[in-house]
Design an enzyme around this catalytic site. Structure first.
Site, PDB file in Angstrom:
ATOM      1  N   TYR A  86      38.107  42.114  53.124  1.00  0.00           N
ATOM      2  CA  TYR A  86      39.442  41.597  53.416  1.00  0.00           C
ATOM      3  C   TYR A  86      40.397  42.776  53.649  1.00  0.00           C
ATOM      4  O   TYR A  86      40.480  43.666  52.807  1.00  0.00           O
ATOM      5  CB  TYR A  86      39.923  40.742  52.233  1.00  0.00           C
ATOM      6  N   ASP A 122      34.122  40.443  45.876  1.00  0.00           N
ATOM      7  CA  ASP A 122      35.103  39.419  46.276  1.00  0.00           C
ATOM      8  C   ASP A 122      34.299  38.163  46.623  1.00  0.00           C
ATOM      9  O   ASP A 122      33.540  38.150  47.592  1.00  0.00           O
ATOM     10  CB  ASP A 122      35.909  39.929  47.478  1.00  0.00           C
ATOM     11  N   ARG A 139      53.898  35.421  29.425  1.00  0.00           N
ATOM     12  CA  ARG A 139      53.315  36.522  30.221  1.00  0.00           C
ATOM     13  C   ARG A 139      51.955  36.906  29.638  1.00  0.00           C
ATOM     14  O   ARG A 139      51.036  37.234  30.348  1.00  0.00           O
ATOM     15  CB  ARG A 139      54.268  37.722  30.290  1.00  0.00           C
ATOM     16  N   LYS A 150      42.497  30.099  48.267  1.00  0.00           N
ATOM     17  CA  LYS A 150      41.618  29.566  49.306  1.00  0.00           C
ATOM     18  C   LYS A 150      40.865  28.336  48.790  1.00  0.00           C
ATOM     19  O   LYS A 150      41.473  27.309  48.578  1.00  0.00           O
ATOM     20  CB  LYS A 150      40.694  30.677  49.801  1.00  0.00           C
TER      21      LYS A 150
HETATM   22  C1  LIG Z   1      43.107  35.783  51.100  1.00  0.00           C
HETATM   23  C2  LIG Z   1      42.085  36.707  50.601  1.00  0.00           C
HETATM   24  C3  LIG Z   1      42.416  37.735  49.716  1.00  0.00           C
HETATM   25  C4  LIG Z   1      43.851  37.974  49.265  1.00  0.00           C
HETATM   26  O1  LIG Z   1      44.302  36.967  48.441  1.00  0.00           O
HETATM   27  P1  LIG Z   1      45.852  36.460  48.377  1.00  0.00           P
HETATM   28  O2  LIG Z   1      45.743  35.264  47.501  1.00  0.00           O
HETATM   29  O3  LIG Z   1      46.265  36.182  49.784  1.00  0.00           O
HETATM   30  O4  LIG Z   1      46.638  37.580  47.787  1.00  0.00           O
HETATM   31  C5  LIG Z   1      41.390  38.548  49.269  1.00  0.00           C
HETATM   32  N1  LIG Z   1      40.128  38.372  49.661  1.00  0.00           N
HETATM   33  C6  LIG Z   1      39.770  37.388  50.517  1.00  0.00           C
HETATM   34  C7  LIG Z   1      38.351  37.227  50.918  1.00  0.00           C
HETATM   35  C8  LIG Z   1      40.741  36.533  51.018  1.00  0.00           C
HETATM   36  O5  LIG Z   1      40.387  35.577  51.889  1.00  0.00           O
END
Ligand SMILES: *Cc1c(COP(=O)(O)O)cnc(C)c1O
Length: 373
Positions: A99, A171, A47, A195
């Site tokens: 998001y 982000d 962890r 992604k």
């Molecule tokens: C998918 C996404 C998230 C969230 O991430 P998860 O891995 O689904 O928890 C946050 N920001 C963006 C731009 C995303 O495309």
């Protein structure tokens, strides 16, 4: 070293025990102490840290030009760790078009715990300055944003935050290959590695990357290992493997996306194409300044509103109707349907994640779907 070389080598190395070129997966949850009680080999309990997580964190930090990184079990777990590192009554300023899950967790979880949250359109710098409060601790932005592909001037936001004494988070899920927010003065980069980093729609993950391993980031690190929303060794391994081909995949995603956007922008059945690589996009000038490529994502507004948009999504043959993005296969999604009643997405909007198929096939597929009766 350049980004392609870093992607292949940073964090990775030959396994000293066996000579394995590809990293072994270290499933062990616990690690041996030395006779004197120390942990000279760096790991105690998974962890807190794990060799596969270390490979991933070292690699992503290198790609973003950062000092340190912390990996999580999902993008939302990473975002949550940032908010959990704030104090009660701190004020968080969030770009309106980020998001939707980030806004949802702030409203549904953290507002109850006393975080104050305001949304502001960060393409309007005057509005950002006006929204700053004496207790503004954090500015959360995303560019190009999701799903309207608005472009936020990262240098300007970092400057406003510095004056206000606030921490900035961007982000950057659409990858350090297309832009590096830390170079623009942003403090922390957030990724959903689900992604483009993973790149194959087969692993969830998130990472926070910090320019400086300062007091705030040490708090984030503490949330990571004490709250424990950490990725499994296999998840880390998959994302690390994805990372090695990220620069070359991104280039192909972006090249395909530009071709598709250029085709769609002249199409009779479409009202608007949102893609920052098009010269008529509202954020094109800033995008040219702060991005090295324009990304693999776009959205389109289909003429005829919601029914017409649904019909296009129903008729594609190569584009898969699914949420998420950044995988090898192209995806199409009616964004308002997944975001629910609070959505800001127009009902006519389809979001496209452009994959690694041949661009001409993708264009032909969209054209037949747009023309189908
Ligand atoms: C998918 C996404 C998230 C969230 O991430 P998860 O891995 O689904 O928890 C946050 N920001 C963006 C731009 C995303 O495309």
């Amino acid at each position: 070293m350049k980004i392609e070389t870093l992607a292949v080598h940073a964090g990775h190395g030959i396994d000293p025990a066996t000579g394995a070129v590809a990293a072994p997966i270290y499933l062990s949850t616990t690690f041996e102490r030395d006779a004197d009680g120390s942990y000279s080999r760096g790991h105690m309990y998974s962890r807190n840290s794990n060799p596969n997580r270390q490979i991933l964190e070292t690699g992503i930090a290198a790609l973003e030009g950062a000092e340190t990184a912390a990996a999580f079990g999902s993008g939302m777990a990473a975002a949550t760790a940032i908010f959990q590192s704030l104090n009660k009554s701190d004020h968080v300023l969030v770009h309106v078009d980020v998001y939707y899950g980030v806004i949802r967790v702030l409203h549904d979880v953290f507002a109850k715990w006393g975080l104050q949250v305001d949304l502001v359109d960060m393409t309007d710098l005057g509005a950002v300055k006006k929204a700053i409060q004496p207790n503004t601790k954090l500015i959360w932005t995303e560019t190009p944003s999701n799903p309207l592909l608005r472009v936020v001037d990262l240098k300007a936001i970092a400057e406003i935050a510095r004056t206000a004494g606030a921490i900035t988070v961007c982000d950057n899920t659409w990858s350090p290959v297309i832009q590096r927010p830390l170079d623009a003065g942003i403090d922390i980069v957030h990724h959903s590695t689900t992604k483009y980093f993973g790149g194959h729609c087969d692993v969830l993950g998130g990472v926070l990357v910090a320019k400086e391993n300062n007091e705030f980031f040490q708090r984030v690190r503490m949330v990571q290992y004490s709250a424990g929303a950490v990725p499994s060794p296999f998840d880390c391994w998959l994302v690390s493997r994805g990372m090695q081909t990220l620069p070359w995949r991104m280039r192909a995603h972006c090249q395909n996306a530009l071709k598709v956007a250029q085709f769609l922008s002249g199409h009779d059945a479409i009202d608007r194409v949102h893609y920052p690589g098009l010269p008529n996009h509202s954020g094109h000038a800033i995008a040219q300044k702060q991005m090295s490529l324009f990304g693999g994502m776009m959205s389109i507004e289909v003429r005829g509103g919601q029914p017409a948009a649904m019909k296009v999504a129903a008729n594609t043959k190569i584009f898969v109707r699914a949420t998420s993005l950044g995988g090898v296969e192209s995806l199409v999604e009616h964004r308002a349907s997944i975001e629910g009643p609070a959505t800001r997405s127009p009902e006519s909007l389809l979001r496209l994640s452009i994959g690694l198929e041949n661009a001409d096939d993708l264009i032909e597929d969209l054209d037949q779907a747009l023309k189908s009766p």
